[in-house]
Design an enzyme around this catalytic site. Sequence first.
Site, short mmCIF file in Angstrom:
data_model
loop_
_atom_site.label_atom_id
_atom_site.label_comp_id
_atom_site.label_asym_id
_atom_site.label_seq_id
_atom_site.Cartn_x
_atom_site.Cartn_y
_atom_site.Cartn_z
N GLU A 59 31.17 40.19 10.38
CA GLU A 59 32.10 40.85 10.14
C GLU A 59 32.32 42.42 10.99
OE1 GLU A 59 36.41 41.88 6.55
OE2 GLU A 59 34.44 41.19 6.04
N LYS A 132 42.39 37.74 8.89
CA LYS A 132 42.08 37.83 7.87
C LYS A 132 43.18 37.63 6.78
CE LYS A 132 38.62 39.82 4.19
NZ LYS A 132 38.04 40.63 4.20
N CYS A 172 35.13 36.44 5.26
CA CYS A 172 34.69 37.71 3.53
C CYS A 172 35.25 37.46 2.58
CB CYS A 172 34.45 39.26 4.35
SG CYS A 172 33.79 40.30 2.63
#
Length: 283
Positions: A59, A132, A172
Amino acid sequence: MTNPLPPVHPPLSEVRRRPARVAAVQMVSAPRVADNLAAAAALVAEAVAEGAELVVLPEYFAIIGLSDGDKLRVREEDGSGPIQDFLAETAARHGIWLIGGSIPLLASDPGKVLNSSVAYAPDGRRAARYDKIHLFGFEKGSERYNESATIEAGKTPVAFDTPFGRIGLSICYDLRFPELYRALGVLDLIVLPAAFTETTGVAHWEILLRARAIENQCFVLASAQGGRHENGRETHGDSMLVDPWGTILDRKLKGPGIVVGCLDPARSDEVRASLPALQHRVM
């Protein structure tokens, strides 16, 4: 009326899948895009030299700025820009599947970005893009994070197919939401580029990665930021490859480097045959 189970895509017995070497790149990215792309290029080349056919970057591999707003300055239009060009050209040059952990793309809100994972095929064409969905928020003492201040949340889970199986994309904080992976159906590999904080990483990182591998009975490849950044932030690192039984096959604790191992669909089939938990689901 009960909600139906998420669709299974498609039955694994109907899909031809072969083993492949895969790699996760770990970085300690800086505020300068050019420096980060050069570092990523060297680590991808190292992974390819180890036989990797699929490589995942972490990321924010292209920039971890001195402030949260720095990523707005380098955001790109979807499909155009130096970071996306780098990924496409690197994939084509090495003839690999390359997943650009996350990059900042233009959002509908001009004051924000999309935090997007983009996957490229060995010919350099883009194979998938995932924005995301879950945005990190954390407050403990003087340590505070609020991704929703500068990031626009995505809405759609994304997976794509390769010759060695179906790959689910996530980034994440998504790791904490198992329903995301259930929505993708049966997977061969979950990729998880991340910049986990040291505080939360020490407590939860390994546990969550192994849990996602065990419950989905698939491999998990986590590519992390891992060290002290120029803005003072410390990321946890510990990039790893986990097999469908929850066994860690390789890991890199801190600093730049790579994690390499074999993605073997036969191993997933073996685990699912001996413990058919996915078939036993009732909700």
